[in-house]
Design a protein around this motif. Sequence first.
Motif, PDB file in Angstrom:
ATOM      1  N   SER A  31       0.820  -1.201   0.000  1.00  0.00           N
ATOM      2  CA  SER A  31       0.000   0.000   0.000  1.00  0.00           C
ATOM      3  C   SER A  31       0.859   1.258   0.000  1.00  0.00           C
ATOM      4  O   SER A  31       0.630   2.193  -0.776  1.00  0.00           O
ATOM      5  CB  SER A  31      -0.921  -0.012   1.222  1.00  0.00           C
ATOM      6  OG  SER A  31      -1.657   1.189   1.319  1.00  0.00           O
ATOM      7  N   LEU A  32       1.872   1.297   0.865  1.00  0.00           N
ATOM      8  CA  LEU A  32       2.715   2.481   0.990  1.00  0.00           C
ATOM      9  C   LEU A  32       3.612   2.687  -0.227  1.00  0.00           C
ATOM     10  O   LEU A  32       3.929   3.824  -0.594  1.00  0.00           O
ATOM     11  CB  LEU A  32       3.568   2.388   2.256  1.00  0.00           C
ATOM     12  CG  LEU A  32       2.801   2.491   3.580  1.00  0.00           C
ATOM     13  CD1 LEU A  32       3.713   2.161   4.749  1.00  0.00           C
ATOM     14  CD2 LEU A  32       2.211   3.890   3.750  1.00  0.00           C
ATOM     15  N   THR A  53       3.000   1.655  -3.415  1.00  0.00           N
ATOM     16  CA  THR A  53       2.340   1.736  -4.722  1.00  0.00           C
ATOM     17  C   THR A  53       1.268   2.812  -4.792  1.00  0.00           C
ATOM     18  O   THR A  53       0.521   2.873  -5.770  1.00  0.00           O
ATOM     19  CB  THR A  53       1.703   0.377  -5.089  1.00  0.00           C
ATOM     20  OG1 THR A  53       0.719   0.029  -4.099  1.00  0.00           O
ATOM     21  CG2 THR A  53       2.750  -0.714  -5.161  1.00  0.00           C
ATOM     22  N   SER A  54       1.138   3.649  -3.771  1.00  0.00           N
ATOM     23  CA  SER A  54       0.142   4.715  -3.809  1.00  0.00           C
ATOM     24  C   SER A  54       0.725   5.985  -3.205  1.00  0.00           C
ATOM     25  O   SER A  54       1.694   5.944  -2.451  1.00  0.00           O
ATOM     26  CB  SER A  54      -1.130   4.304  -3.054  1.00  0.00           C
ATOM     27  OG  SER A  54      -0.832   4.012  -1.697  1.00  0.00           O
ATOM     28  N   ALA A  55       0.102   7.115  -3.562  1.00  0.00           N
ATOM     29  CA  ALA A  55       0.540   8.417  -3.037  1.00  0.00           C
ATOM     30  C   ALA A  55      -0.413   8.820  -1.916  1.00  0.00           C
ATOM     31  O   ALA A  55      -1.448   9.439  -2.147  1.00  0.00           O
ATOM     32  CB  ALA A  55       0.539   9.453  -4.155  1.00  0.00           C
ATOM     33  N   GLN A  56      -0.065   8.463  -0.693  1.00  0.00           N
ATOM     34  CA  GLN A  56      -0.980   8.613   0.431  1.00  0.00           C
ATOM     35  C   GLN A  56      -0.788   9.939   1.155  1.00  0.00           C
ATOM     36  O   GLN A  56       0.332  10.361   1.424  1.00  0.00           O
ATOM     37  CB  GLN A  56      -0.806   7.442   1.411  1.00  0.00           C
ATOM     38  CG  GLN A  56      -1.029   6.090   0.762  1.00  0.00           C
ATOM     39  CD  GLN A  56      -1.156   4.960   1.764  1.00  0.00           C
ATOM     40  OE1 GLN A  56      -1.471   5.161   2.933  1.00  0.00           O
ATOM     41  NE2 GLN A  56      -0.925   3.743   1.299  1.00  0.00           N
ATOM     42  N   LEU A  57      -1.902  10.571   1.459  1.00  0.00           N
ATOM     43  CA  LEU A  57      -1.907  11.815   2.207  1.00  0.00           C
ATOM     44  C   LEU A  57      -3.031  11.742   3.230  1.00  0.00           C
ATOM     45  O   LEU A  57      -4.122  11.243   2.930  1.00  0.00           O
ATOM     46  CB  LEU A  57      -2.128  13.001   1.267  1.00  0.00           C
ATOM     47  CG  LEU A  57      -2.204  14.388   1.921  1.00  0.00           C
ATOM     48  CD1 LEU A  57      -0.882  14.756   2.568  1.00  0.00           C
ATOM     49  CD2 LEU A  57      -2.607  15.437   0.891  1.00  0.00           C
ATOM     50  N   ASN A  96      -6.243   0.555   2.417  1.00  0.00           N
ATOM     51  CA  ASN A  96      -6.481  -0.858   2.183  1.00  0.00           C
ATOM     52  C   ASN A  96      -6.518  -1.055   0.663  1.00  0.00           C
ATOM     53  O   ASN A  96      -7.542  -0.816   0.040  1.00  0.00           O
ATOM     54  CB  ASN A  96      -7.804  -1.274   2.828  1.00  0.00           C
ATOM     55  CG  ASN A  96      -8.066  -2.762   2.721  1.00  0.00           C
ATOM     56  OD1 ASN A  96      -7.155  -3.557   2.501  1.00  0.00           O
ATOM     57  ND2 ASN A  96      -9.316  -3.152   2.871  1.00  0.00           N
ATOM     58  N   PRO A  97      -5.386  -1.428   0.024  1.00  0.00           N
ATOM     59  CA  PRO A  97      -5.320  -1.427  -1.446  1.00  0.00           C
ATOM     60  C   PRO A  97      -6.350  -2.372  -2.057  1.00  0.00           C
ATOM     61  O   PRO A  97      -6.652  -3.412  -1.475  1.00  0.00           O
ATOM     62  CB  PRO A  97      -3.883  -1.907  -1.728  1.00  0.00           C
ATOM     63  CG  PRO A  97      -3.467  -2.650  -0.506  1.00  0.00           C
ATOM     64  CD  PRO A  97      -4.173  -1.992   0.637  1.00  0.00           C
ATOM     65  N   PRO A  98      -6.931  -1.973  -3.210  1.00  0.00           N
ATOM     66  CA  PRO A  98      -6.580  -0.786  -4.025  1.00  0.00           C
ATOM     67  C   PRO A  98      -7.505   0.413  -3.776  1.00  0.00           C
ATOM     68  O   PRO A  98      -7.672   1.239  -4.663  1.00  0.00           O
ATOM     69  CB  PRO A  98      -6.764  -1.323  -5.439  1.00  0.00           C
ATOM     70  CG  PRO A  98      -7.928  -2.262  -5.309  1.00  0.00           C
ATOM     71  CD  PRO A  98      -7.801  -2.906  -3.954  1.00  0.00           C
TER      72      PRO A  98
END
Length: 376
Positions: free
Chosen positions: A168-169, A171-175, A312-314
Motif C-alpha cells: 500500500s505504501l 504503490t500509492s501516493a498517500q496523504l 487498504n489497497p486498491p
Amino acid sequence: MAVEVVMPKLGMSMKEGTVSVWNKEVGETVNKGESIASINSEKIEMEIESPAEGTILDIKVSEGEGVPPGTVICYIGEGNEPVEEKKARDNQSKPKKERKKISPVARKMANSANLDIDTLVGTGPGGRITKEDVLHALPEREEKKQNETEHQPINMMRKTIASRMMESLQTSAQLTITMKADVTQLTNLQQQLNGTAIARYDTKLTITDFVAKAAILSLLEHPAMNSQYHNGVVETFENVHLGIAAALDNGLAVPVIQHAERLTLIELAKSIKFYGQKAREGKLLHDEIQGSTFTLTNLGAYGVEHFTPILNPPEAGILGVGTMYDTPVYRDDELCKGTILPLSLTFDHRVLDGAPASAFLSTVKAHLEEPISTLL
C-alpha cells in the motif's frame, strides 16, 4: 476405511493454509464435529472440525506448516485400522520429526505463552507434557527473558498484513488530512434512540454505526472517494462496499458489508456487529473480506485521537475515527461543554486532490454534526 481431512479452500484466491495448532494427537479419539485443529490463511483463522467419529490415525502436516488447499492434513479411522495403504497413496508424505506428547490444555497454554514445546520436559505418563509442566516452565522463561532476546515466528496472517501494508505504501501516493466534528447532538440522539433500538431490534447503536452511515452518505455525494486506481485507470463505483477494520488477538481483519448504501442505520449496525463477531471468532469466509471500496477504522477505544490510517489497497480512501473527548465550545456566544470526535482521512493523491478529499471529509463532519440526516 480411513477418512481424509484436507486443508479447506476458503476462497477462490487462496493458495496456502497453515496449521496453527493441533488440538488432538495421533491415537486420540474424536467425535464428529469436534474441533481437531486451527488453521489460518491470509486474514482468516478458523477451526477444523472432525468429519467423522473415530481415532486420529496419522497427522500429515505439522504445526506452522503451510500447504495448498486440498492437501491431506490428517486421517481419522478405527483405532486398529492399518495406515500403511493410505500412507502409500499420500504422495505428499514428508518425513517428520518425532512429536512431543502433550495434553491439549498444556499445548494451548504453551502457545498462549509463546513457549517452545520442544524445550518442555514432560512428567506425565510416557513423558507427556502436562499443564503443571507448562506452569513450572513459565517462571524459568521469565528469568531468561531478562538476558535473552525472544524470537517469535510470524504467522500467515501477520505476514499477509505486513505484505499488504508495504504494498500500500509503496504503490500509492498517500496523504492524511484531519478534522474534528462536534458530536454533542449525536451523542444525545444516540442515547435517545438506544432504548428503542435495544427493545425493538435487540441492537445497541454505537458511534461507529453513525460514522459508518455518515461515511456511506458522503461517498454517495462524493463518488470520487469511492474508487480505486488500477493500471493507470481510476475505477469509480456506484455501490458502497464498506470495509470495517476489526482488531484480533493475532492480527487484523477487514470484513466487508456489501451494498451498504441499501441499509438503514439499524441494519448497518446489525451488520457491523455480526461481521465483527465472526472476525473475532475466526469464522469469516474468504469472500467476506474481499471487494471493499472504502474502509473505516476506529482506534477510539485505545485513547487515540488523530492518526494516519494506511490505505487498504486498491481503495482510494480510509477513514480513521479517534476517541471522543469533552471540551468547552462556544454556541451562540455562550461557552458550554461540547463533545468532539477526531477524524483522520487518508486518500490516494493519484485518484483525487486535497480539495475534493477535504470536501468529502467536510460532508462526513456535517452529517455527524446534524445527525438526524443519518436517519432520513
